[in-house]
Write an enzyme that holds these catalytic residues in place. Sequence first.
Site, PDB file in Angstrom:
ATOM      1  N   ARG A 130       0.812  -1.224   0.000  1.00 38.40           N
ATOM      2  CA  ARG A 130       0.000   0.000   0.000  1.00 38.40           C
ATOM      3  C   ARG A 130       0.845   1.274   0.000  1.00 38.40           C
ATOM      4  O   ARG A 130       0.367   2.345   0.366  1.00 38.40           O
ATOM      5  CB  ARG A 130      -0.982   0.010   1.185  1.00 38.40           C
ATOM      6  CG  ARG A 130      -1.991  -1.132   1.137  1.00 38.40           C
ATOM      7  CD  ARG A 130      -3.099  -0.945   2.155  1.00 38.40           C
ATOM      8  NE  ARG A 130      -4.073  -2.017   2.042  1.00 38.40           N
ATOM      9  CZ  ARG A 130      -4.028  -3.162   2.718  1.00 38.40           C
ATOM     10  NH1 ARG A 130      -3.023  -3.373   3.567  1.00 38.40           N
ATOM     11  NH2 ARG A 130      -4.949  -4.078   2.566  1.00 38.40           N
ATOM     12  N   LYS A 152       3.347  11.685 -10.430  1.00 40.00           N
ATOM     13  CA  LYS A 152       2.458  10.917 -11.292  1.00 40.00           C
ATOM     14  C   LYS A 152       3.126   9.601 -11.651  1.00 40.00           C
ATOM     15  O   LYS A 152       4.276   9.580 -12.099  1.00 40.00           O
ATOM     16  CB  LYS A 152       2.154  11.690 -12.580  1.00 40.00           C
ATOM     17  CG  LYS A 152       1.090  12.754 -12.429  1.00 40.00           C
ATOM     18  CD  LYS A 152       0.722  13.289 -13.798  1.00 40.00           C
ATOM     19  CE  LYS A 152      -0.385  14.302 -13.735  1.00 40.00           C
ATOM     20  NZ  LYS A 152      -0.748  14.810 -15.071  1.00 40.00           N
ATOM     21  N   GLU A 194       9.274  18.954 -24.014  1.00 38.86           N
ATOM     22  CA  GLU A 194       8.744  19.356 -22.711  1.00 38.86           C
ATOM     23  C   GLU A 194       9.339  20.687 -22.259  1.00 38.86           C
ATOM     24  O   GLU A 194       8.674  21.476 -21.592  1.00 38.86           O
ATOM     25  CB  GLU A 194       9.020  18.269 -21.663  1.00 38.86           C
ATOM     26  CG  GLU A 194       8.316  16.946 -21.914  1.00 38.86           C
ATOM     27  CD  GLU A 194       6.832  16.961 -21.541  1.00 38.86           C
ATOM     28  OE1 GLU A 194       6.333  18.007 -21.079  1.00 38.86           O
ATOM     29  OE2 GLU A 194       6.183  15.916 -21.716  1.00 38.86           O
ATOM     30  N   LYS A 239       7.971  23.198 -12.700  1.00 35.60           N
ATOM     31  CA  LYS A 239       7.149  22.041 -12.362  1.00 35.60           C
ATOM     32  C   LYS A 239       6.900  21.989 -10.859  1.00 35.60           C
ATOM     33  O   LYS A 239       5.773  21.734 -10.405  1.00 35.60           O
ATOM     34  CB  LYS A 239       7.856  20.761 -12.824  1.00 35.60           C
ATOM     35  CG  LYS A 239       7.087  19.466 -12.527  1.00 35.60           C
ATOM     36  CD  LYS A 239       6.192  19.076 -13.676  1.00 35.60           C
ATOM     37  CE  LYS A 239       5.346  17.855 -13.356  1.00 35.60           C
ATOM     38  NZ  LYS A 239       5.809  16.636 -14.018  1.00 35.60           N
ATOM     39  N   GLU A 249      -3.811  17.708  -9.460  1.00 30.02           N
ATOM     40  CA  GLU A 249      -4.413  18.190 -10.698  1.00 30.02           C
ATOM     41  C   GLU A 249      -5.884  18.543 -10.552  1.00 30.02           C
ATOM     42  O   GLU A 249      -6.728  18.159 -11.345  1.00 30.02           O
ATOM     43  CB  GLU A 249      -4.229  17.143 -11.819  1.00 30.02           C
ATOM     44  CG  GLU A 249      -4.257  17.759 -13.196  1.00 30.02           C
ATOM     45  CD  GLU A 249      -3.818  16.768 -14.270  1.00 30.02           C
ATOM     46  OE1 GLU A 249      -4.686  16.312 -15.021  1.00 30.02           O
ATOM     47  OE2 GLU A 249      -2.621  16.475 -14.345  1.00 30.02           O
ATOM     48  N   ARG A 253      -2.557  22.615 -12.088  1.00 28.99           N
ATOM     49  CA  ARG A 253      -1.593  21.646 -12.603  1.00 28.99           C
ATOM     50  C   ARG A 253      -1.949  21.166 -14.006  1.00 28.99           C
ATOM     51  O   ARG A 253      -1.088  20.701 -14.758  1.00 28.99           O
ATOM     52  CB  ARG A 253      -1.470  20.452 -11.648  1.00 28.99           C
ATOM     53  CG  ARG A 253      -0.413  19.449 -12.081  1.00 28.99           C
ATOM     54  CD  ARG A 253      -0.068  18.461 -10.991  1.00 28.99           C
ATOM     55  NE  ARG A 253       0.854  17.455 -11.485  1.00 28.99           N
ATOM     56  CZ  ARG A 253       1.467  16.558 -10.722  1.00 28.99           C
ATOM     57  NH1 ARG A 253       1.244  16.554  -9.424  1.00 28.99           N
ATOM     58  NH2 ARG A 253       2.287  15.683 -11.243  1.00 28.99           N
ATOM     59  N   ASN A 257      -0.331  19.850 -18.942  1.00 23.31           N
ATOM     60  CA  ASN A 257      -0.755  18.932 -20.001  1.00 23.31           C
ATOM     61  C   ASN A 257      -0.770  19.600 -21.369  1.00 23.31           C
ATOM     62  O   ASN A 257      -1.264  19.015 -22.338  1.00 23.31           O
ATOM     63  CB  ASN A 257      -2.154  18.380 -19.693  1.00 23.31           C
ATOM     64  CG  ASN A 257      -2.142  17.440 -18.512  1.00 23.31           C
ATOM     65  OD1 ASN A 257      -1.318  16.544 -18.431  1.00 23.31           O
ATOM     66  ND2 ASN A 257      -3.049  17.676 -17.576  1.00 23.31           N
ATOM     67  N   HIS A 260      -0.342  17.620 -24.497  1.00 19.69           N
ATOM     68  CA  HIS A 260      -0.462  16.207 -24.153  1.00 19.69           C
ATOM     69  C   HIS A 260      -1.806  15.595 -24.556  1.00 19.69           C
ATOM     70  O   HIS A 260      -1.867  14.424 -24.921  1.00 19.69           O
ATOM     71  CB  HIS A 260      -0.252  16.011 -22.654  1.00 19.69           C
ATOM     72  CG  HIS A 260       1.173  16.173 -22.225  1.00 19.69           C
ATOM     73  ND1 HIS A 260       1.877  17.347 -22.406  1.00 19.69           N
ATOM     74  CD2 HIS A 260       2.036  15.310 -21.624  1.00 19.69           C
ATOM     75  CE1 HIS A 260       3.108  17.191 -21.930  1.00 19.69           C
ATOM     76  NE2 HIS A 260       3.222  15.976 -21.455  1.00 19.69           N
ATOM     77  N   HIS A 264      -1.445  12.510 -26.774  1.00 17.49           N
ATOM     78  CA  HIS A 264      -1.821  11.159 -26.353  1.00 17.49           C
ATOM     79  C   HIS A 264      -2.673  10.468 -27.415  1.00 17.49           C
ATOM     80  O   HIS A 264      -2.609   9.240 -27.557  1.00 17.49           O
ATOM     81  CB  HIS A 264      -2.586  11.203 -25.024  1.00 17.49           C
ATOM     82  CG  HIS A 264      -1.713  11.500 -23.852  1.00 17.49           C
ATOM     83  ND1 HIS A 264      -2.221  11.851 -22.610  1.00 17.49           N
ATOM     84  CD2 HIS A 264      -0.362  11.513 -23.695  1.00 17.49           C
ATOM     85  CE1 HIS A 264      -1.226  12.053 -21.769  1.00 17.49           C
ATOM     86  NE2 HIS A 264      -0.092  11.857 -22.405  1.00 17.49           N
ATOM     87  N   HIS A 277       7.295   9.819 -26.724  1.00 17.13           N
ATOM     88  CA  HIS A 277       6.343  10.677 -26.023  1.00 17.13           C
ATOM     89  C   HIS A 277       6.563  12.155 -26.359  1.00 17.13           C
ATOM     90  O   HIS A 277       5.613  12.884 -26.676  1.00 17.13           O
ATOM     91  CB  HIS A 277       6.453  10.459 -24.517  1.00 17.13           C
ATOM     92  CG  HIS A 277       5.586  11.365 -23.709  1.00 17.13           C
ATOM     93  ND1 HIS A 277       4.214  11.344 -23.777  1.00 17.13           N
ATOM     94  CD2 HIS A 277       5.901  12.356 -22.825  1.00 17.13           C
ATOM     95  CE1 HIS A 277       3.706  12.261 -22.972  1.00 17.13           C
ATOM     96  NE2 HIS A 277       4.714  12.885 -22.373  1.00 17.13           N
TER      97      HIS A 277
END
Length: 373
Positions: A130, A152, A194, A239, A249, A253, A257, A260, A264, A277
């Site tokens: 956990r 993330k 990026e 960042k 997010e 935040r 993206n 992105h 994606h 990416h």
Amino acid sequence: MSATAAAIRTIEVALSANPYPVVIGRGALSALGEQILAQGIKTGTKVLVVTNPVVHEHYGAKALASLEAAGLNASLLVIEAGEDQKTPATVGLIHDAAFARKLERGSLIVALGGGVVGDMAGFAAASWLRGIAVVQVPTTLLAMVDASIGGKTGVNHPGGKNLIGAFHQPRLVLIDPDTLATLPEREFRAGMAEVIKYGVIGDPELFRELEAAGERLTSMDTLPAALLQSVLERSAAAKAKVVAADEKEGGLRAILNYGHTLGHVVEALCGYGTYLHGEAVAIGMVAAGELALELGLWSANDQARQRAVIAAAGLPGRWPELESSAVLECLQGDKKVRDGCVRFVLPTSLGTVEIRSDVSGEQVLAALARCHD
């Protein structure tokens, strides 16, 4: 070059709970064990280093030597780590290694590699017992400026990128620019996407620096050392600031993206691994810029400047031939959809963006039609 106090810069990710440092400096990998102890990890702690074959060849022994010199009980797991390997099955291999090595709740996983290794090792750490501690040691430009900071973690699902994951902040991020010396130029250019993103969303001065560098952005051999240091520090600071303000997010935040959401789509519909990416993000930024033009949010001159920097960095900007219906369906599967509406991060100038949820499918397709040039 050995890491010295003078050579290392520390940037804090100032979360209200569990803040952590981003340590940047040439030769810092040799101080990995020392830096981990500085975060309160005890000597004798079991540490599982997760890496891929290429990174292991260059840096695995150095990382293990540093951990062992600090009195940590370190072992190594080498996994295949292309984008097509970013699956629950690969995370299962890390869980198997954690079980075999009897990792406990006080144990630690170190992610040594690019964003794929970082995402999978981070997710394994988030889900083992956990949640155990993870340290991110990125070895690609993309991971250094983006993926390693912010917590993330996740893996891909056939229906979309990173749909399976968790927020799990690291205890430490350690960035050694020397590890970029062995990075293939295509991967280096992908990371530059990026960096360009940070310029567009909030750092116009950085954007102008990148603009001035021109085609020197394409390679470690031509990028000025001072500009690389500036890129690493400013990207990490940008960042860290956004993550500290919005860890999971909920609002701000989401600007990270930029490029992105549509990127994606390119990754998912072209098949993971067809584009790196960062290459997909570059295409996504060009597309988002065209969508901003479609909505009258920014000027044609700003879009031309964005396109020019992306091209100078050796990155693609052309939207691939994709079925319109598949594009719109894929967008609806994005993690950022709210109440059936896709949220797009769109530029209003070079240095500012806004989030829009009122974009129609027709407007998206019209913008994408202009990205085939």
